[in-house]
Design a protein around this motif. Structure first.
Motif, PDB file in Angstrom:
ATOM      1  N   GLY A   1       1.017  -1.316   0.066  1.00 43.19           N
ATOM      2  CA  GLY A   1      -0.004   0.207   0.011  1.00 43.19           C
ATOM      3  C   GLY A   1       0.791   1.158  -0.108  1.00 43.19           C
TER       4      GLY A   1
ATOM      5  N   GLY B   1      -3.315   4.668  -7.972  1.00 46.16           N
ATOM      6  CA  GLY B   1      -4.846   4.177  -7.752  1.00 46.16           C
ATOM      7  C   GLY B   1      -5.130   2.764  -7.610  1.00 46.16           C
TER       8      GLY B   1
ATOM      9  N   PHE C   1      -4.136   1.015  -4.235  1.00 50.90           N
ATOM     10  CA  PHE C   1      -4.802   1.072  -3.451  1.00 50.90           C
ATOM     11  C   PHE C   1      -6.113   0.302  -3.409  1.00 50.90           C
ATOM     12  CE2 PHE C   1      -3.264   5.233  -0.989  1.00 50.90           C
ATOM     13  CZ  PHE C   1      -2.418   4.371  -0.399  1.00 50.90           C
TER      14      PHE C   1
ATOM     15  N   ILE D   1      -5.795  -2.564  -0.687  1.00 48.80           N
ATOM     16  CA  ILE D   1      -6.505  -2.389   0.508  1.00 48.80           C
ATOM     17  C   ILE D   1      -7.193  -3.669   0.836  1.00 48.80           C
ATOM     18  CG2 ILE D   1      -8.124  -1.233   1.730  1.00 48.80           C
ATOM     19  CD1 ILE D   1      -7.089   1.435   0.436  1.00 48.80           C
TER      20      ILE D   1
ATOM     21  N   THR E   1      -9.663   4.615  -3.515  1.00 50.77           N
ATOM     22  CA  THR E   1      -9.057   4.677  -2.276  1.00 50.77           C
ATOM     23  C   THR E   1      -9.999   4.695  -1.324  1.00 50.77           C
ATOM     24  OG1 THR E   1      -7.082   5.537  -3.088  1.00 50.77           O
ATOM     25  CG2 THR E   1      -7.148   5.334  -0.635  1.00 50.77           C
TER      26      THR E   1
ATOM     27  N   PHE F   1     -11.372   1.491   0.784  1.00 52.62           N
ATOM     28  CA  PHE F   1     -11.011   1.724   2.370  1.00 52.62           C
ATOM     29  C   PHE F   1     -12.280   1.424   3.093  1.00 52.62           C
ATOM     30  CE2 PHE F   1      -9.347   3.831   6.022  1.00 52.62           C
ATOM     31  CZ  PHE F   1      -8.413   2.966   6.643  1.00 52.62           C
TER      32      PHE F   1
END
Ligand code: HEM
Ligand code: HEM
Ligand SMILES: [Fe+2]
Lengths: 444, 141
Positions: free
Chosen positions: A192, A226, A229, A233, B15, B19
């Motif tokens: 990350g 981009g 992540f 994640i 993101t 997340f």
């Protein structure tokens, strides 16, 4: 170099080189122990050697990232560092915390959680250290004339890395929860936010080396981080398959982690495309090799070798075996060790004024270390696959299997010797550049 | 072609969405799954003391547990089932390095009480539901 304060970077790079060489010593101790030569057992037991090896790795990489930031941010923001004195204080405290931790590991002073062995009281010192570092960087950036995407991505990576250190500092009674949050640090770092740091440094290097328009490079930088992540994640789930935290992660982690190589593929294609596109060819061939090298080797080590065992049905068998060590080595090497060596190779001639751009020693350093590391990866891989088969399919005892695969560690240690020769040559070149000097300042 | 600001939106949007999903999934795992799968009701003070000893001595620096740790010494998730209490205690209390197959373990020389705590921890670990890990060797006759 364009700003006097960039010289601080040199000392962070020097600390990096010192810790790297120590890391390798402990690597050999473990390599020999795996071969059956554990003569140091009573002085440096395997768990000590391992904690030292992996923590030195993380600290030298962080020191390299910090040096990179101290070099890059003034140039990107067009501003001297906010405080050079504080930066030196931060360097010294980083070295001191590192030394205390490493010495402590030899006296059973640690917290036995893989990669996060630094004991709690020292964690607080790390926090203070990192806050000081971030303070200097942020003030420099926001008082500067420009806020480029490259600088922002690099800084964002550093800030998030600091924030993500915190979940690793909480005590949990339940081992499953302990492990759950340990991955918030370990996985969300390497898959990350560290990729943002890598992307930022890579983009800076490509702008300088290839001369391609900043707007083009930074556009693709956004796409890459981009992808990082979006896949990384939820990809954390690939560590949650078998630690008692539920079934949902087998699906979510399986799918998203399988997408993670895209970010590394992006990084490789990006570097190669910009290199091809670039008209002005920078004379620093060594820096160019490391820059293209990091983009390509990270795709192989992190992307392909990560993909090889991220599928849940495969991971069931390879989880926690030498197969993991195979991937761990090439991934850390390709993505993070090489990017640090790339920025050092680029920065040194500019800091010191000695233009060792294309030396034989420098090129040998590149090839010997890379070929050595590939050989080590193969040795770990063969040992790992044999281990998986004999232990998890055939059902032999762990200790009996280890005897069967000892021979692969002879290969490992031989390749590690080649690797280490390369690193020694790199450090020799580093030393030959001499100290940073104000005479190297260029005004434009 | 893609513009720089579109690329930036892709980064920020992606993101934030992933997340948020990650936090939601983490929340449900920790509140619904973990207590059941790890039998939290059996997490006695003795088990916790065992975990403290486990960490204070960095056992993970040689062994794996739930597949996490180092690759120098055996996986210990199912060690209670495989070896039983007596064997584990002998290894932990030994004053000379335990080395049944050549490789040496650190000679901890734990007290009876400490050894019992670690055994309780390992027994508790062995009972967690790990989605089938470690796999059963399917070629074993
Ligand atoms: C530069 C990026 C990466 C680095 C530095 C890295 C490094 C590591 C390290 C050190 C471990 C061992 C962790 C531990 O057991 O505590 C690990 C595990 C793992 N990595 Fe990576 N990795 C990277 C990227 C990736 C990617 C992109 C993937 C997937 C496509 C991946 C898949 C895995 C998997 C599945 C494991 C778990 C192995 C097991 O179950 O034992 N990694 N990685
Ligand atoms: C002289 C060269 C080296 C040797 C002989 C060596 C050897 C080893 C050995 C034997 C282990 C322990 C595996 C186990 O737990 O049984 C290990 C762990 C590790 N080493 Fe190295 N190493 C070397 C260099 C490096 C370098 C340059 C890096 C990073 C770029 C690195 C990164 C790691 C990592 C991340 C682990 C933990 C892997 C895991 O837990 O899966 N090593 N090393
Ligand atoms: Fe991961």
């Amino acid at each position: 170099m364009k700003y006097r304060s960039q010289k601080v970077a040199y000392w962070f790079f020097a600390l990096s080189m010192l810790l790297l060489s120590l890391q390798l010593v402990y690597g050999f101790i473990m390599g020999f122990a795996h071969m059956g030569y554990d003569g140091l057992h009573s002085v440096v037991a395997f768990n000590t050697a391992r904690a030292v090896h992996t923590n030195l790795l993380v600290v030298w990489l962080l020191s390299g990232f910090m040096g990179a930031a101290y070099y890059i941010i003034p140039e990107e923001a067009e501003n001297e560092l906010a405080s050079v004195k504080l930066a030196y204080a931060q360097l010294i405290s980083l070295a001191v915390v590192g030394v205390i931790a490493i010495v402590g590991y030899h006296f059973n002073y640690w917290e036995g959680r893989k990669f996060l062995e630094i004991p709690r009281p020292l964690d607080y010192l790390v926090v203070v250290n990192v806050l000081t570092f971030l303070g200097i960087i942020l003030v420099t950036l926001f008082k500067g004339k420009k806020r480029t995407t490259t600088a922002l991505v690099l800084t964002m990576g550093l800030v998030f890395a600091a924030l993500l250190y915190l979940p690793g500092m909480i005590w949990f009674d339940n081992q499953a929860i302990d492990s759950f949050f340990r991955w918030w640090v370990v996985h969300l770092w390497v898959e990350g936010v560290w990729e943002l740091i890598m992307g930022g440094i890579l983009s800076f290097l490509l702008i300088k080396i290839t001369g391609v328009d900043r707007e083009v490079i930074e556009k693709w930088l956004y796409v890459i981080v981009g992808l990082t992540f979006i896949s990384g994640i939820l990809g954390t789930g690939h560590h949650y398959y078998y630690i008692g935290v539920g079934k949902i992660w087998i699906i979510v982690g399986g799918i998203f982690s399988a997408l993670e190589p895209l970010a590394f593929l992006g990084m490789a294609l990006f570097a190669i495309a910009m290199y091809r596109k670039g008209e002005k060819k920078h004379p620093n061939k060594i820096a160019l090799s490391w820059t293209l090298g990091t983009a390509i080797v990270s795709f192989v080590g992190a992307g392909l070798l990560g993909l090889a065992h991220t599928i849940p049905q495969v991971n069931m068998y390879t989880h926690g075996t030498l197969v993991t060590a195979m991937h761990g080595h090439l991934a850390f090497w390709g993505a993070y060790a090489m990017i640090v060596l790339a920025i050092i190779s680029y920065a040194m001639p500019n800091l010191t004024g000695r233009k060792l751009y294309d030396t034989t020693t420098g090129l040998y350093a590149f090839w010997l270390s890379n070929i050595g590391m590939l050989g080590m990866t193969v040795a770990f891989g063969v040992a790992g696959v044999a281990q998986v088969y004999l232990e998890r399919k055939v059902g032999l005892e762990f200790g009996d299997v280890q005897k069967e695969i000892q021979v692969h560690f002879l290969i490992l240690v031989s390749c590690a010797t080649m690797f280490t020769t390369g690193i020694c040559m790199y450090i020799y070149e580093f030393v030959k550049h001499g100290r940073p000097s104000d005479e190297a300042l260029v005004t434009q | 072609m893609l513009s720089k600001s579109q690329a930036k939106t892709f980064f920020l949007g992606g993101t934030i969405v992933t997340f948020a999903v990650f936090l939601a999934l983490s929340w449900t795992s920790l509140s619904n799954e973990v207590p059941k799968r790890t039998h939290e009701e059996n997490l006695t003070p003795q088990v916790v003391r065992g975990k403290q000893i486990w960490e204070a001595n960095n056992c993970m620096g040689c062994h794996t547990i739930m597949g996490e740790g180092a690759y120098y010494a055996p996986e210990l998730t199912k060690v209670y089932e495989r070896r039983g209490e007596g064997y584990i205690k002998a290894a932990l209390m030994s004053k000379t390095p335990w080395s049944p197959r050549g490789r040496k373990m650190v000679a901890y020389g734990f007290s009876e009480q400490q050894a019992n705590d670690v055994v309780a921890f390992l027994k508790w670990i062995g009972e967690t539901d790990l989605n089938g890990f470690p796999p059963k060797p399917d070629l074993k006759k």
